[in-house]
Write an enzyme that holds these catalytic residues in place. Structure first.
Site, PDB file in Angstrom:
ATOM      1  N   ASP A   1      25.040  90.050  41.935  1.00  0.00           N
ATOM      2  CA  ASP A   1      24.358  91.338  42.035  1.00  0.00           C
ATOM      3  C   ASP A   1      24.968  92.321  41.034  1.00  0.00           C
ATOM      4  O   ASP A   1      24.269  92.993  40.266  1.00  0.00           O
ATOM      5  CB  ASP A   1      24.532  91.857  43.466  1.00  0.00           C
ATOM      6  CG  ASP A   1      23.534  92.947  43.812  1.00  0.00           C
ATOM      7  OD1 ASP A   1      22.676  93.263  42.972  1.00  0.00           O
ATOM      8  OD2 ASP A   1      23.621  93.487  44.933  1.00  0.00           O
TER       9      ASP A   1
ATOM     10  N   LYS B   1      36.135  83.919  42.200  1.00  0.00           N
ATOM     11  CA  LYS B   1      37.441  84.557  42.382  1.00  0.00           C
ATOM     12  C   LYS B   1      38.298  83.601  43.217  1.00  0.00           C
ATOM     13  O   LYS B   1      38.903  83.976  44.232  1.00  0.00           O
ATOM     14  CB  LYS B   1      37.226  85.911  43.092  1.00  0.00           C
ATOM     15  CG  LYS B   1      38.450  86.789  43.178  1.00  0.00           C
ATOM     16  CD  LYS B   1      38.813  87.487  41.871  1.00  0.00           C
ATOM     17  CE  LYS B   1      40.121  88.231  42.027  1.00  0.00           C
ATOM     18  NZ  LYS B   1      40.586  88.818  40.761  1.00  0.00           N
TER      19      LYS B   1
ATOM     20  N   TYR C   1      26.426  88.842  51.800  1.00  0.00           N
ATOM     21  CA  TYR C   1      25.090  89.348  52.126  1.00  0.00           C
ATOM     22  C   TYR C   1      24.447  88.571  53.278  1.00  0.00           C
ATOM     23  O   TYR C   1      23.273  88.766  53.571  1.00  0.00           O
ATOM     24  CB  TYR C   1      24.170  89.283  50.896  1.00  0.00           C
ATOM     25  CG  TYR C   1      24.526  90.265  49.803  1.00  0.00           C
ATOM     26  CD1 TYR C   1      25.843  90.634  49.572  1.00  0.00           C
ATOM     27  CD2 TYR C   1      23.549  90.824  48.996  1.00  0.00           C
ATOM     28  CE1 TYR C   1      26.177  91.530  48.559  1.00  0.00           C
ATOM     29  CE2 TYR C   1      23.876  91.720  47.983  1.00  0.00           C
ATOM     30  CZ  TYR C   1      25.196  92.057  47.776  1.00  0.00           C
ATOM     31  OH  TYR C   1      25.511  92.936  46.760  1.00  0.00           O
TER      32      TYR C   1
ATOM     33  N   ASP D   1      36.628  89.072  37.321  1.00  0.00           N
ATOM     34  CA  ASP D   1      37.089  90.287  36.639  1.00  0.00           C
ATOM     35  C   ASP D   1      37.172  90.062  35.120  1.00  0.00           C
ATOM     36  O   ASP D   1      36.762  90.919  34.322  1.00  0.00           O
ATOM     37  CB  ASP D   1      38.418  90.809  37.203  1.00  0.00           C
ATOM     38  CG  ASP D   1      39.327  89.736  37.755  1.00  0.00           C
ATOM     39  OD1 ASP D   1      38.877  88.574  37.853  1.00  0.00           O
ATOM     40  OD2 ASP D   1      40.486  90.020  38.081  1.00  0.00           O
TER      41      ASP D   1
END
Ligand code: NAD
Length: 345
Positions: free
Chosen positions: A231, A174, A125, A207
């Site tokens: 988000d 991740k 972002y 995940d």
């Protein structure tokens, strides 16, 4: 008691309806606040030719405090998200989104009580995007992760945990694939965690987190993560407690020397958007903004008013007669707000 001034942004779509309801409820709860009404979003383009007029920035700079209803953002082209611009301009680096089961609100789970602390200024972002060729056959978006940005938000999450009597911080990442950017966030978390031996710390791949949040959300306490994952996971968490209409958020900055003239700046907003499909019908649910306002009252140390406002909301949510339609109730915005206020009397 000091009487802070709040920059009030009514926003687009259902924004003006839920703002009016929230201001009524804050005043009935005994909140001692003065309002400075300022413009932003699609409505501000129509009125001022600018989605974020200089007068709005100047107001927040002066007050250091904003209550903001949702703003419309065009997808794809058009102007840059005003929400993202505000967070970056005022360096509101910690986005705090609590998700707690609300008695009476229909949802699939009970016993959810978690808080997502999302880094709010970096990652994908940061706004660094370009097409790689004139024919626009491919595009690149660059994720920026810094040790400085990671450390301050992770420290915020641990401090939040301590202040609110929470036991555990889970860092979500991740780093198995994004070894450098997400690896930096994870390494920083492991370093910071050593300074907080009283708070349990673990980390989880994003995940797997999504799956575990759906299977056993009550196992989570405080989650700290980067901008994009935060988000997505915070909307998922809102879904666990009955939907976007009830989820509050704060955006907190605290670094000295920042644009608010060295003063901490904080902005409070509902997680949901402008709900254009129901705008102007008088049926929007103002709970998300009311609970954000309660976070703001806590922030300015008006804890009694915050508690009264929360109690009024909980009481009005408990009955289908006084809940709004999105929560399976029969009340419109005004009837719900009346019920919130009646319950505080
Ligand atoms: P949305 O949250 O506005 O709406 C999603 C669905 O939830 C709709 O069916 C809507 O009617 C319902 N809903 C949302 N809030 C509600 C409420 N308070 N009461 C009752 N029902 C409610 O999401 P969207 O449709 O994806 O986005 C619409 C616009 O809002 C877009 O321009 C988007 O960019 C903007 N947006 C702004 C913010 C913000 O200002 N913080 C956040 C998200 C989306």
């Amino acid at each position: 008691m000091t009487r802070p001034t709040v920059s009030l942004i009514e926003g687009d779509g259902i924004g003006p309806e839920i703002t009016a309801a929230t201001v009524r409820a804050i005043e009935a709860a005994g909140g001692q606040l003065d309002w400075e009404r300022v413009d932003a979003g699609a409505g501000a383009i129509a009125r001022h030719g600018d989605p974020l007029p200089a007068a709005t920035i100047a107001s927040i700079q002066r007050t250091g405090l904003a209550l903001k209803a949702p703003l419309a953002t065009p997808s794809g082209g058009g102007y840059r998200s005003v929400n993202v611009t505000l967070r970056q301009h005022f360096d509101l680096y910690a986005n705090v989104r609590p998700a707690r089961t609300l008695a009476g609100v229909p949802s699939r789970y009970t016993g959810v009580d978690l808080v997502i602390v999302r880094e709010n200024t970096e990652d994908l972002y940061a706004g660094i995007e370009h097409y790689i060729d004139p024919r626009r056959t491919a595009a690149e978006s660059i994720a920026i992760i810094t040790r400085f940005g990671s450390e301050r938000v992770i420290v915020y999450a641990f401090e939040y945990a301590r202040r609110h009597g929470r036991k555990k911080v889970t860092l979500v990442h991740k780093a198995n694939i994004l070894k450098m950017s997400n690896g930096l966030f994870l390494d920083t978390g492991r370093e910071v965690a050593k300074r907080y031996p009283d708070i349990e710390f673990d980390d989880m791949i994003v995940d797997a987190t999504a799956m575990k949040l759906v299977i056993a959300p009550e196992r989570f306490d405080v989650i700290v993560t980067m901008n994009l994952f935060g988000d997505i996971l915070s909307d998922l968490a809102a879904g666990l407690i009955g939907g976007l209409g009830v989820a509050p958020a704060s955006n907190i900055g605290d670094a000295p020397g920042q644009p608010a003239g060295g003063r901490a700046c904080a902005m409070f907003e509902a997680v949901h958007g402008t709900a254009p499909d129901i705008a102007g019908k008088g049926i929007a649910n103002p709970t998300g903004l009311m609970l954000s306002a309660a976070m703001m009252l806590d922030h300015v140390e008006q804890r009694d008013a915050a508690a009264r406002l929360r109690a009024g909301v909980m009481a009005a949510l408990a009955s289908a007669e006084t809940r709004t339609g999105d929560l399976g109730g029969r009340a419109n915005t005004a009837q719900y707000t009346d019920a919130v206020i009646r319950a505080m009397a």
